[in-house]
Design an enzyme around this catalytic site. Structure first.
Site, mmCIF file in Angstrom:
data_model
loop_
_atom_site.group_PDB
_atom_site.id
_atom_site.type_symbol
_atom_site.label_atom_id
_atom_site.label_comp_id
_atom_site.label_asym_id
_atom_site.label_seq_id
_atom_site.Cartn_x
_atom_site.Cartn_y
_atom_site.Cartn_z
ATOM 1 N N PRO A 168 0.850 -1.194 0.000
ATOM 2 C CA PRO A 168 0.000 0.000 0.000
ATOM 3 C C PRO A 168 0.886 1.245 0.000
ATOM 4 C CG PRO A 168 0.080 -0.959 2.193
ATOM 5 C CD PRO A 168 0.816 -1.910 1.288
ATOM 6 N N LYS A 169 0.431 2.281 -0.654
ATOM 7 C CA LYS A 169 1.176 3.548 -0.669
ATOM 8 C C LYS A 169 0.648 4.409 0.478
ATOM 9 C CE LYS A 169 2.611 7.323 -3.700
ATOM 10 N NZ LYS A 169 2.218 8.414 -2.785
#
Length: 560
Positions: A127-128
């Site tokens: 995930p960013k």
């Protein structure tokens, strides 16, 4: 890749083009004005971040405004003010032990698939996390230095603040003698669902906290750490993840997953977008298992990692024009025609301001930049005016004094919009349910000079209808059939089609009886108060409405 600009000479104007983008066609003076206004707005937002930790605008809108400022500066370098510092800092006195590279952004699934095909099969997804980047240096397992991203090579010394953040380990067990970690400081959001909650300005909360002179204990407790890389670690991803777990960074390691296909990436992307997470995430990151040694990294996006961001929940849009609609009741609604923007799965090109009063208060003109979002994930909604164009072209709305619930029963100058709205209501689902009659057909009949009053269509012939451009013989017969069927509609439906105010529980017997009622008689009926009674009296006594009733009586419509 370095962007190439091409300057075009246009008398009196500065025009520039860049691959995939066109610069505004401004004079030098206007470019200086517009750049100065945007610079001041961004500087004000930055000040609010640093002083209060609160964001006046959504993080995504801030990013878009900053990108626009940088683009305009490149378009008009001679007129550009000084560049802005980044939210927390633009550089600093501390040299980072490893360069912060940043990430190139891929626009869609097709681009992701292309990147994956060219980078082998040993790929990983994360995930960013939507926060602020930090570089942590440990010596002999002890935290030695914390550095902000800065310009990628130099940043601010965050060590003292890092020691107050419990999420940043002071000691790493089982660590090599020298460990460099890169990650994201995020704002803790238990059970955060990105698809539902959006970014909630989580990044600005962290950035504002780290930008202030002191970090209090309560704020520090809200800050978490997601380690997304170990630059000084082993060459391959599985070994790096095993090392992170051994050093106690289990959560960070668990959020890095192997992927072999685009479908794998999309599955994790959906999961992190729609299921609870401890932080806001604005996309996903793809990484190769193996990448060059950290000593070769530069402060620029690398080839071995990319980002695929989630669709924006809020966006910055330029106003192209301000138009107005007038409903059958005379309500004037301003509508902003926008430079198209993408919000989630929706391409947004227009948004309602809501009311004439709100538009007058906001004073929105063409060239202004507005913040738009999705209400209920489907309907575009105007959030705010991000900043105003310095040149203010005049916008003249319809005169509200000329429009009310009983105005515009005929096609006359100034009444075009409201009269058309009356026709659309009359023939629509809430009215007479005339098949094949929508706004375009009504407008065609008006343009052909066949409809000037609300009931003129009832006297048209097949030959007249067939002569209207785009109608023809077959459709003319269908319209004529619909018109004839309207004569047999119930009296109650005709009253609704004409726009009679709600009448409570009173029996709707015939026009003569209703028109003869006085104020007391209306109020004696269930559900009708003084205000509604006055509206009903005005409707039945209005000269244009009486003329329509007489016309319907002459045509033999039941009840009139």
């Amino acid at each position: 890749m370095r962007k190439r600009w091409r300057w075009l000479g246009v008398p009196g104007f500065l025009v520039a083009t860049m691959a995939g983008a066109t610069c505004p066609q401004w004079t030098a003076a206007q470019a200086r004005q517009e750049l100065g206004a945007l610079h001041d707005r961004l500087d004000g937002w930055n000040h609010a971040y640093r002083v209060t930790g609160q964001s006046p605008v959504d993080d995504a809108v801030y990013d878009q405004a900053l990108q626009r400022f940088d683009r305009w500066r490149a378009c008009f370098p001679q007129q550009a003010p000084a560049p802005l510092a980044h939210l927390a800092d633009a550089s600093g006195a501390v040299t980072a032990p490893v360069a912060q590279t940043g990430l190139a952004k891929l626009p869609d699934a097709a681009a992701v698939a292309t990147w994956m095909r060219s980078h082998g099969s040993n790929l990983w997804v994360q995930p960013k996390a939507d926060g602020v980047a930090v570089t942590l240096l440990y010596r002999d397992g002890e935290l030695h230095q914390a550095t902000s991203r800065g310009d990628g090579l130099h940043g601010s010394n965050w060590t003292a603040k890092a020691l107050r953040i419990a999420a940043i380990p002071r000691h790493l067990p089982n660590a090599p003698s020298r460990v460099v970690l890169q990650g994201e400081l995020y704002w803790r959001l238990p059970s955060h669902v990105q698809a539902r909650d959006g970014g909630v300005n989580a990044r600005s909360a962290v950035a504002g906290a780290m930008a202030r002179d002191t970090l209090d204990a309560a704020t520090a407790a809200h800050i978490g750490l997601f380690v997304w890389d170990w630059p000084s670690g082993p060459a391959d991803m599985p070994s790096r993840l095993a090392g992170l777990r051994a050093m106690g960074l289990i959560d960070s390691a668990d959020y890095t997953q192997p992927v072999g296909t685009l479908a794998d990436v999309q599955r994790w992307r959906r999961r992190w977008y729609r299921q609870p997470m401890p932080f806001a995430a604005d996309g996903t990151v793809l990484r190769q298992s193996r990448r060059p040694g950290a000593s070769t990294w530069r402060a620029e996006p690398p080839e071995w990692a990319v980002a695929w961001k989630y669709p924006a929940a809020q966006a910055l849009a330029e106003v192209r024009a301000v138009t107005f609609t007038v409903g059958r009741s005379g309500r004037i609604t301003p509508v902003l025609e926008l430079e198209p923007v993408q919000l989630d799965d929706h391409r947004v090109q227009r948004v309602s301001v809501g009311s004439l009063r709100r538009w007058q208060q906001l004073d929105i003109r063409p060239g202004d930049q507005v913040e738009v979002a999705l209400a209920g994930l489907t309907i575009p909604r105007l959030q705010s005016v991000a900043w105003r164009a310095q040149q203010r072209p005049p916008v003249i709305p319809p005169d509200p004094a000329q429009h009310d619930t009983l105005s515009c029963w005929r096609w006359v100058p100034g009444c075009e919009l409201q009269f058309l709205a009356r026709l659309v209501w009359l023939g629509g689902k809430s009215g007479l349910q005339l098949d094949g009659l929508g706004p375009d057909t009504w407008q065609a009949l008006i343009d052909a000079g066949l409809v000037h009053g609300l009931l003129d269509w009832m006297d048209l012939t097949a030959a007249q209808l067939a002569a209207v451009p785009g109608v023809g013989d077959a459709r003319a017969e269908a319209l004529l059939h619909a018109f004839a069927a309207a004569r047999a509609r119930p009296f109650k439906r005709w009253l609704r089609a004409l726009g009679m105010p709600a009448s409570g529980t009173i029996a709707l017997t015939d026009w003569h009886t209703l028109a003869a009622r006085n104020d007391d008689q209306w109020q004696a009926s269930g559900g009708i108060g003084p205000g509604r009674a006055q509206h009903l009296l005005a409707f039945f006594r209005h000269a244009d409405v009486r003329a329509l009733a007489a016309h319907l009586h002459a045509l033999g419509v039941i009840g009139f």
